[in-house]
Design an enzyme around this catalytic site. Structure first.
Site, PDB file in Angstrom:
ATOM      1  N   HIS A 273       0.854  -1.189   0.000  1.00 17.96           N
ATOM      2  CA  HIS A 273       0.000   0.000   0.000  1.00 17.96           C
ATOM      3  C   HIS A 273       0.889   1.238   0.000  1.00 17.96           C
ATOM      4  O   HIS A 273       1.453   1.623  -1.014  1.00 17.96           O
ATOM      5  CB  HIS A 273      -0.931  -0.048   1.210  1.00 17.96           C
ATOM      6  CG  HIS A 273      -2.044   0.953   1.187  1.00 17.96           C
ATOM      7  ND1 HIS A 273      -2.297   1.784   0.113  1.00 17.96           N
ATOM      8  CD2 HIS A 273      -2.985   1.282   2.130  1.00 17.96           C
ATOM      9  CE1 HIS A 273      -3.338   2.547   0.379  1.00 17.96           C
ATOM     10  NE2 HIS A 273      -3.767   2.271   1.605  1.00 17.96           N
ATOM     11  N   HIS A 314      -0.360  -0.611 -12.227  1.00 17.94           N
ATOM     12  CA  HIS A 314      -1.142  -0.318 -11.025  1.00 17.94           C
ATOM     13  C   HIS A 314      -2.283  -1.311 -10.932  1.00 17.94           C
ATOM     14  O   HIS A 314      -2.870  -1.691 -11.945  1.00 17.94           O
ATOM     15  CB  HIS A 314      -1.694   1.117 -11.083  1.00 17.94           C
ATOM     16  CG  HIS A 314      -2.186   1.625  -9.773  1.00 17.94           C
ATOM     17  ND1 HIS A 314      -3.439   1.326  -9.275  1.00 17.94           N
ATOM     18  CD2 HIS A 314      -1.594   2.430  -8.837  1.00 17.94           C
ATOM     19  CE1 HIS A 314      -3.604   1.918  -8.105  1.00 17.94           C
ATOM     20  NE2 HIS A 314      -2.509   2.587  -7.814  1.00 17.94           N
ATOM     21  N   ASP A 371       3.855   6.165  -7.738  1.00 11.01           N
ATOM     22  CA  ASP A 371       4.862   5.777  -6.754  1.00 11.01           C
ATOM     23  C   ASP A 371       6.274   5.896  -7.313  1.00 11.01           C
ATOM     24  O   ASP A 371       7.207   6.247  -6.595  1.00 11.01           O
ATOM     25  CB  ASP A 371       4.612   4.339  -6.284  1.00 11.01           C
ATOM     26  CG  ASP A 371       3.260   4.176  -5.615  1.00 11.01           C
ATOM     27  OD1 ASP A 371       2.959   4.983  -4.723  1.00 11.01           O
ATOM     28  OD2 ASP A 371       2.504   3.273  -6.001  1.00 11.01           O
TER      29      ASP A 371
END
Length: 437
Positions: A273, A314, A371
């Site tokens: 996460h 993703h 990210d």
């Protein structure tokens, strides 16, 4: 059971093939996205539970906050696309939008900005609370503890049924989490805490508290402040993800808001996460040198090799991550402005170039995600890798608080209580120890 959708009567019919019984369940339609089958009476009517590990096909609540279309690469807050918000707005405007439902007018913004700014200080005794942690404690461990402890300092805003107290708690959390995050970073570095400054913006103040020192004045770099503001906007909320669902589940028990946000931070800590951008930097360390990239690219293509390129693709976005394009531009601006000579960052840029040109990744839409770029930006700014997930929590706090507030104000609020498929032993008789084999 077989099933069919009846769009005319707006019901969903399920038939038990063993008994021939049919059951009708209402179909609910949202503003966007797929319709949902209302199965709240499913057990009462059929005698069965539904089985949905990880809840990936289950709508757990109604919400007006955030909409995601992973197939089309869409992320919207209250109907505004994330690209437009990141380009034209700032984090406090987005925070007001999520919390109050609308973008603020000038007067509303000034009042909201004032309320947040003048809640950024924390109780002085919290300084001593940090001393209970080892200097080498993980920043997320500190954040879990220190956030939950806020309820011991702010007794005047713990009545969740009082609208004004909910508002004060929301403002306190949005304002104080950056202060606590900066204090956490300073503590682990052995540096003195920097008190917040009311003359700086939200993002500027956070950078000042993280990197300022009492011995000399700190001048906020506007490019870094803009990049930080965009990182905060892009991570503000993301629908019913693991940490948000954790906050809602904790909140459904009527726990105080500080405890609920602390539970969200704990959930965010996981590498699947909030730890994803930290995993990007760790992957780059594993690759080590640009000459090794072809080997690791080949490994990523090998389905029998457990290695994966972190920061590419993703789980939700099957096309492109709409946040990545915004952050790529900010990433390029930050690296150019700082002129950072870091082999790890050079390695990241080369990995990005190769992956964007390789048909294997292009065909599978395994593009760099938010990210990937946030990890590079935060590393270039000088944040320790262990702080990356903490920065995620700083941004996501406004989403958690907004989701918690929305849930508390829902008239049908009930404590969350998932069920299970029990596969253990059936009833057994107790055998005294002296007779056990």
């Amino acid at each position: 059971m077989s099933k069919s959708a009846d769009t005319k009567s707006n019901t969903f019919t399920m038939t038990n093939n063993a008994t021939g019984e049919s059951f009708d369940f209402p179909v609910l339609s949202g503003t966007c996205g797929p319709d949902v089958v209302d199965i709240r009476k499913f057990y009462a009517e059929t005698g069965h539970f539904t089985f949905d590990p990880s809840f990936t096909a289950t709508g757990s609540c109604k919400s007006k906050l955030t909409f995601i279309d992973g197939d089309k690469g869409i992320l919207m807050h209250r109907g505004y696309t994330i690209e437009e918000l990141a380009e034209k707005s700032n984090f406090l405007e987005v925070a007001h939008l999520l919390l109050e439902g609308e973008l603020p007018n000038k007067k509303q913004y000034e009042e909201f900005d004032h309320n947040i700014t003048y809640h950024t200080m924390v109780h002085e005794q919290i300084n001593y609370f940090f001393r209970g942690f080892r200097r080498d404690a993980h920043p997320m461990a500190i954040m879990c503890g220190i956030t939950g402890a806020l309820s011991a300092f702010y007794h005047d805003s713990l009545d969740i049924w009082d609208e004004r107290q909910r508002e004060i708690s929301a403002h306190r959390l949005i304002a104080k989490i950056p202060t606590l995050a900066a204090m956490t970073m300073k503590y682990t570095l052995g540096q003195p805490f920097m008190y917040p400054r009311n003359d700086l913006s939200y993002a500027e103040n956070f950078l000042y508290m993280c990197f300022g020192l009492p011995a000399e004045p700190y001048k906020v770099n506007p490019i870094l402040a803009d990049a930080m503001d965009k990182i905060l906007i892009l991570h503000a909320d993301h629908e019913q993800n693991a940490s948000t669902s954790t906050v809602r589940l904790a909140g459904s028990s009527q726990a105080n808001p500080f405890a609920c946000i602390s539970s969200g931070i704990a959930s965010l800590w996981g590498p699947s996460h909030g730890g994803a951008n930290q995993a990007v930097l760790e992957m780059l360390d594993q690759i080590g040198d640009k000459k090794n990239i072809p080997e690791f690219i080949a490994r990523a293509k090998d389905k029998d090799d457990p290695f994966r390129l972190m920061g590419f693709g993703h789980r939700v976005y099957k096309n492109t991550d709409p946040r990545a394009g915004v952050l790529k531009k900010a990433c390029d601006e930050v690296l150019e402005d700082l002129g950072v000579q870091d082999p790890r960052l050079e390695l990241a840029m080369e990995l990005e170039r190769i992956a964007l040109e390789d048909p294997y990744f292009v065909d599978r839409k395994l593009f760099p995600n938010v990210d990937f770029y946030s990890g590079i930006i935060l590393k270039a700014m000088g944040f320790p890798v262990e702080m990356f997930t903490v920065l995620f929590a700083v941004a996501r706090t406004v989403g958690w608080v907004s989701q918690w507030k929305e849930m508390i104000e829902e008239p049908t609020l009930k404590i969350g209580r998932p069920r299970q498929l029990y596969i253990g032993e059936d009833h057994r008789k107790y055998v005294p120890m002296n007779k056990r084999k």
